[in-house]
Structure formats: C-alpha cells, structure tokens
Design an enzyme around this catalytic site. Sequence first.
Site, PDB file in Angstrom:
ATOM      1  N   GLU A  45       0.904  -1.231  -0.059  1.00 22.00           N
ATOM      2  CA  GLU A  45       0.146  -0.056  -0.022  1.00 22.00           C
ATOM      3  C   GLU A  45       0.901   1.374   0.086  1.00 22.00           C
ATOM      4  OE1 GLU A  45      -3.935   1.766   2.371  1.00 22.00           O
ATOM      5  OE2 GLU A  45      -2.951   0.212   3.271  1.00 22.00           O
ATOM      6  N   ASN A 192     -12.638  -1.465  -0.738  1.00 20.38           N
ATOM      7  CA  ASN A 192     -11.816  -1.968   0.441  1.00 20.38           C
ATOM      8  C   ASN A 192     -12.397  -1.185   1.842  1.00 20.38           C
ATOM      9  OD1 ASN A 192      -9.306  -2.807   1.837  1.00 20.38           O
ATOM     10  ND2 ASN A 192      -9.281  -0.684   2.487  1.00 20.38           N
ATOM     11  N   GLU A 193     -12.576  -2.192   2.646  1.00 18.11           N
ATOM     12  CA  GLU A 193     -12.926  -1.938   3.990  1.00 18.11           C
ATOM     13  C   GLU A 193     -14.100  -1.062   3.949  1.00 18.11           C
ATOM     14  OE1 GLU A 193      -9.902  -0.906   6.714  1.00 18.11           O
ATOM     15  OE2 GLU A 193      -9.025  -3.068   6.358  1.00 18.11           O
ATOM     16  N   TYR A 258      -6.473  -8.913  11.739  1.00 18.53           N
ATOM     17  CA  TYR A 258      -5.156  -8.741  12.204  1.00 18.53           C
ATOM     18  C   TYR A 258      -4.964  -9.290  13.429  1.00 18.53           C
ATOM     19  CZ  TYR A 258      -4.012  -5.386   8.228  1.00 18.53           C
ATOM     20  OH  TYR A 258      -3.934  -4.974   7.167  1.00 18.53           O
ATOM     21  N   GLU A 314      -5.919  -9.110   3.991  1.00 18.11           N
ATOM     22  CA  GLU A 314      -5.255  -8.517   4.972  1.00 18.11           C
ATOM     23  C   GLU A 314      -5.157  -9.096   6.022  1.00 18.11           C
ATOM     24  OE1 GLU A 314      -5.988  -4.126   5.437  1.00 18.11           O
ATOM     25  OE2 GLU A 314      -6.576  -3.697   3.474  1.00 18.11           O
TER      26      GLU A 314
END
Length: 514
Positions: A45, A192-193, A258, A314
């Site tokens: 990114e 994204n998200e 995460y 991710e």
Amino acid sequence: MKKINLLFIALLFPLFASQAQNRMILHVDEAEETINREIYGHFAEHLGRCIYDGLYVGEDSEIENIKGYRKDIIEALKEMQIPLLRWPGGCFADTYHWKDGIGPRASRPSIVNIHWGGVTEDNSFGTHEFLEFCELINAEPYVNLNVGSGTVQEASEWVEYITSSNQSPMTDLRKQNGRNEPWKVKYFGIGNENWGCGGNMTPEYYADLYRRFASYCGGAEFKIAGGPNVDDYNWTEVMMRKLQNHMFLMQGLSLHYYTIPQDWPPRFSATDFDKADWQETMFQVHRMEELIEKHSTIMDKYDPDKNVGLMVDEWGTWFAPMEGTNPGFLHQQNTLRDALVAGIGLNIFNNHADRVKMANIAQMVNVLQAVILTKGQELVLTPTYHVFKMYAAHQDAKLVPFHLSAEDYTINNQTLPSISTSASVKDGVLNVTMCNSNPDKDIEIEYDVRGASFSQAKGEILTAKSITDYNDFGGKNTVYTTDFKVNKPKNGKVKIKIPAKSVVLVQLSNSKGA
C-alpha cells in the site's frame, strides 16, 4: 504379583497417554483439493516506507535498481516465490485516482495521503510502475479499485486501460504512455473496508453499490467484493444474500483480520514482550480458524458449490509503531513471534483450501508484518520472509487430509494447542509444515503416512534462542532457516521431535535429491 503389575501400569498410563496423543495420520491417497498459490500473496500500500524508499527508490538512486525498483528486493521476492501482490491499498485505494499516476512523471499531480501520516507524494509510482514491478518479480497483480471516493466510470475506465486490446480511448491512452499490449490482470477488488475507511457504509448499501460497479467492470475476470471486518457475520450474510442471484458478478469476498494482542489501538511492543504476551498473540492468530469456519458456513448456505472464494486479503501482526518513527507509517520489527504467527496462519489457510483462495499478508516492505526491511543500502530479510520461503512448497500442491492428536500447553491459565500443521503433496513429495508454539517444550510426534510409500526424508527449521530474537541491520541475523535432521520413514512412520518455539518443514519422497 498381579496386583503390583496392574498398579505399575496404572501409574505409567498418564505417561503412555501423553506420548500416544502426539500423533498425526496423513491420508496421502485422499489428497484432492488444490492449495491455491495465491494464499501466499502479499500486500503493498502507499503507506509509510512500503512503496517509496522501500521497493521503489527511483532510477537516479545510488541504491542498485532496475528502472527504479530495488534490485535486492526483486531478487529476494523471486527467491521467496511471491505469487501475488495487492495494490494500491488498503485505505489508500479509496482515495486514489488512477489517472493521477500515469503519463510523464514530471507532470503527474501530487496528493496528500490523508490516511497514513499526512505526507505528500508525487504519484511517481502508478499503474505502469506497479504492473512492471509485478512482471519483474513474476507475481500476479491484484488491483484494488476506488469505490469510496471514485465513480463507476473511473473504475471501468481503469479496468479498460489495463486489460483491453480493443480500439478505444483508454487503450489509445495506454499506448500513448508507452504500453501497446494490455496487461494480464486477473484480480480486481471493488472497494476496500467499505464498512470503515472505504466509505463507512452499511452492508445493504455496499451490496447494491457493488453490483453497480461490478456490472460496468466487465473486463475484470475475477472480481472481489469488500467483505467483513473480523467477526461481522451480518456483513457476510447480507452480501451473500443480496448477491445470490448475481453470483456471476462476484468471484471472491474479502476478509480482514489482524493479530493484535489485547485492545485496539495496538499499544504493545513488537520486540519487548514476555511469554504471556507471546501466548496472547498465539491465541489471537488461532482465532483465524474460527472466523474462516463461521464465515464459510454462511457462504455455504448461498454458495454450496464454493464458487465464491474467501479472500483473506489483509492479515498479519499489528503492534505499536517502532519508537522514533512516524506513527502513521506503521513500522515495526519482526521477531520469532511473527514467524510463528505466519506459520500458523498459513497452516490454517491451507487446511481451508476448499474456500480460502487468497491471503495477502500486510505488508511487503517496511510496514506491519513485513517480509523485508530496508534502510539506505541495507536490506533485512525478516523471520516472516523465511517462513514464506519455507512454505512455498505448498503452492499449487494437493492438500493432504490428516488427523492430528497433540498435547496442549498452558501459560497464565490460557490453554492452546502446541502443534499447528498442514500437509500437501506435489511432484511426488509430501510436504508437512509444523509450528510448535510452546515456548518451553520440545514436542515428539509420530507421523503415520497412509496411501503412499516414501523412502527418503529431509527437513528445514526456523527457530532462535529467544522468543524476542529478530534480524537487524548491520548483519545481525539471528532468525533464519537451517537443515533439520529427519530419520527415514520406517513402515510408513516417522518420529520427529519438534523443538520449542519453532517452525519446521519435513519433506518425504523417494528421491535422495528431493
């Protein structure tokens, strides 16, 4: 005398039981599901020093480069066998307008990175640079389109610019910028998200918006929808329900998770931790299994044939930024603990290869759980890099079903399995990867191989003296792979002692050179 023998056996029974439970039965002849190589993907990114001062230094740099890309990074990634790279984000993707990053670099407008550090960047790394870099490292590109601040027209034109060979304004523009033939790009993410930095949308709104964007991005062969955050099962339910009659528009649904010890925001050090912190981290990465199983159950209801892949695009560890660095750059060190997280995570993905078709660790260089760190002319290969290189044996191999019975361990009243494992077979070689997350105890385990016969064995191991060991600049490498002695199989069985806090690859074959 008889009573004494029974008493003796009774006293020894717990010991026998403990030894007997450490056993793995592998059914090689039942291997059918392919472990998609894209499970070993990566993420780059526009964040901190990932792109600029990371993989891209410019053609005028004193650092040895190929058209501005660091030569040592290219070589390291090719050796690691990176299969896929996702770009330009992340949160950055939904602020990125692709036409700012094409054409002569001197005339490209600069932008402010509002998500990561508030820094100004000059857009010198854009579509052509990314796709050229992917060609240099032999990786499949994965482009994330802008839904949050972009338009359907902008997204469809970007897909056309990249993939079309027809005569059109976008192909003419691409040719003007020096690329005559289209690129072969399979994967496109649409947003994204979207539940957060990608627009703070509801799943109902995003599902409708997704259908609109996907309808006009016909050149995208494999379209990936923005999926849930961690355990937001309602998001998955809504997306699958609202797309069930339009599944041709969605080939993948993303999942972001995460490994973060304790609470958000991350506040624990990447290098200064104890065994309790180690254990909490291992607990969090094991949670990935539950998330995949529960999201997959919802997907199975609407997609029993598993045509839509679950894309964990991710994942990785997220600790407090390294002291003295810009907190918006998310720069952290990478210890033996990160190596175990990588190994356990990859084992989980392998074992769910029927639904999980992609996973991209965040991020490739200098950010979060990076496989490479750079500083000036120096480059460091992190413990995570070595795990990915070791596990490359699983790419596009057939998943071997197994039954594992192994002991647990407890730290601070928190109990976890000592052993995480996955197995595959490819080109006549059985690959078994194992992580022993117990920081104190070696685990002896017997492997019972069925459905195939092997005569040779070899192994590789990654471990270190301390759970906090890491590789650093100045040649301070303490965490790397070495040979691991494995006895030859006997009657289909192999006994292996897996050292504490280690990641191990065992390969069985019928060739001495395998």
